[in-house]
Design a protein around this motif. Structure first.
Motif, PDB file in Angstrom:
ATOM      1  N   GLU A   1      -1.538   0.129  -2.522  1.00  0.00           N
ATOM      2  CA  GLU A   1      -1.521   1.585  -2.557  1.00  0.00           C
ATOM      3  C   GLU A   1      -2.482   2.150  -1.513  1.00  0.00           C
ATOM      4  O   GLU A   1      -3.496   1.550  -1.195  1.00  0.00           O
ATOM      5  N   PHE A   2      -2.132   3.308  -1.011  1.00  0.00           N
ATOM      6  CA  PHE A   2      -2.896   4.002   0.017  1.00  0.00           C
ATOM      7  C   PHE A   2      -3.596   5.192  -0.622  1.00  0.00           C
ATOM      8  O   PHE A   2      -2.955   6.058  -1.213  1.00  0.00           O
TER       9      PHE A   2
ATOM     10  N   LYS B   1      -4.897  -3.488  -1.840  1.00  0.00           N
ATOM     11  CA  LYS B   1      -3.832  -4.453  -2.099  1.00  0.00           C
ATOM     12  C   LYS B   1      -3.693  -4.702  -3.604  1.00  0.00           C
ATOM     13  O   LYS B   1      -4.680  -4.763  -4.315  1.00  0.00           O
TER      14      LYS B   1
ATOM     15  N   GLU C   1       0.874   0.096   7.507  1.00  0.00           N
ATOM     16  CA  GLU C   1      -0.442   0.733   7.513  1.00  0.00           C
ATOM     17  C   GLU C   1      -0.651   1.667   8.716  1.00  0.00           C
ATOM     18  O   GLU C   1      -1.080   2.812   8.546  1.00  0.00           O
TER      19      GLU C   1
ATOM     20  N   SER D   1     -11.593  -0.007   2.767  1.00  0.00           N
ATOM     21  CA  SER D   1     -10.276   0.344   3.302  1.00  0.00           C
ATOM     22  C   SER D   1      -9.586   1.304   2.348  1.00  0.00           C
ATOM     23  O   SER D   1      -9.770   1.248   1.132  1.00  0.00           O
ATOM     24  N   TRP D   2      -8.788   2.199   2.901  1.00  0.00           N
ATOM     25  CA  TRP D   2      -7.971   3.098   2.091  1.00  0.00           C
ATOM     26  C   TRP D   2      -6.725   2.382   1.586  1.00  0.00           C
ATOM     27  O   TRP D   2      -5.989   2.912   0.767  1.00  0.00           O
ATOM     28  N   PHE D   3      -6.484   1.180   2.091  1.00  0.00           N
ATOM     29  CA  PHE D   3      -5.318   0.394   1.684  1.00  0.00           C
ATOM     30  C   PHE D   3      -5.760  -0.638   0.661  1.00  0.00           C
ATOM     31  O   PHE D   3      -6.391  -1.628   0.985  1.00  0.00           O
TER      32      PHE D   3
ATOM     33  N   TYR E   1       2.630   1.179  -0.328  1.00  0.00           N
ATOM     34  CA  TYR E   1       2.988   0.844   1.052  1.00  0.00           C
ATOM     35  C   TYR E   1       3.462  -0.607   1.111  1.00  0.00           C
ATOM     36  O   TYR E   1       3.112  -1.424   0.262  1.00  0.00           O
TER      37      TYR E   1
ATOM     38  N   GLN F   1     -10.559   3.811   9.860  1.00  0.00           N
ATOM     39  CA  GLN F   1      -9.560   3.002   9.168  1.00  0.00           C
ATOM     40  C   GLN F   1      -8.712   2.219  10.166  1.00  0.00           C
ATOM     41  O   GLN F   1      -8.352   1.072   9.914  1.00  0.00           O
TER      42      GLN F   1
END
Length: 138
Positions: free
Chosen positions: A69-70, A58, A92, A54-56, A87, A35
């Motif tokens: 969100e994460f 949008k 990040e 991605s763990w993020f 977030y 990540q």
């Protein structure tokens, strides 16, 4: 002179050595580094060659000052179950740093235990399904 005495130094083993499976904690540590690479703009792929997500995540538009969100995953299981964390832009790396810190201090052990159980159940279910398929094909 027999075959074996003449050609013994040329023997090639056909058995594949299986790598020891990573623990859930080791997998999470490895995936956190992936990540970080994603955040740095690098292209990161899975063992199968697919681009990892991605763990993020949008949001379509900023909500209450939060960009997204994460949701960290270990394999196919979300680390925090159905929970995700909002977030803000630029947070990040610090979020990943805090995750590593908690992982090292044992703060995520309860979540890791739940994921281990889920992955073991999924593995057993897949194994049973393969065995049933073998039986059905005979």
């Amino acid at each position: 002179m027999g075959f074996l005495s003449k050609f013994a130094d040329r023997k090639v083993s056909k058995t594949k050595k299986k790598k020891a499976a990573l623990t859930v904690k080791e997998t999470l540590e490895r995936d956190i580094e992936k990540q970080r690479d994603l955040l740095a703009g690098k292209k990161v792929t899975s063992a199968k060659g697919n681009t990892i997500r991605s763990w993020f995540k949008k949001f379509d538009k900023e909500t209450n000052g939060y960009e997204g969100e994460f949701v960290p995953f270990v394999g196919i299981s979300a680390l925090f179950g159905d929970d995700s964390f909002s977030y803000k832009k630029g947070e990040e790396s610090s979020i990943l740093d805090e995750l590593v810190s908690d992982l090292g201090s044992g703060g995520l052990n309860d979540y890791i235990a739940v994921v281990e159980k889920k992955l073991a159940e999924a593995s057993k279910k897949a194994k049973d399904k393969r065995e049933q398929k073998k039986k059905d094909s005979k």
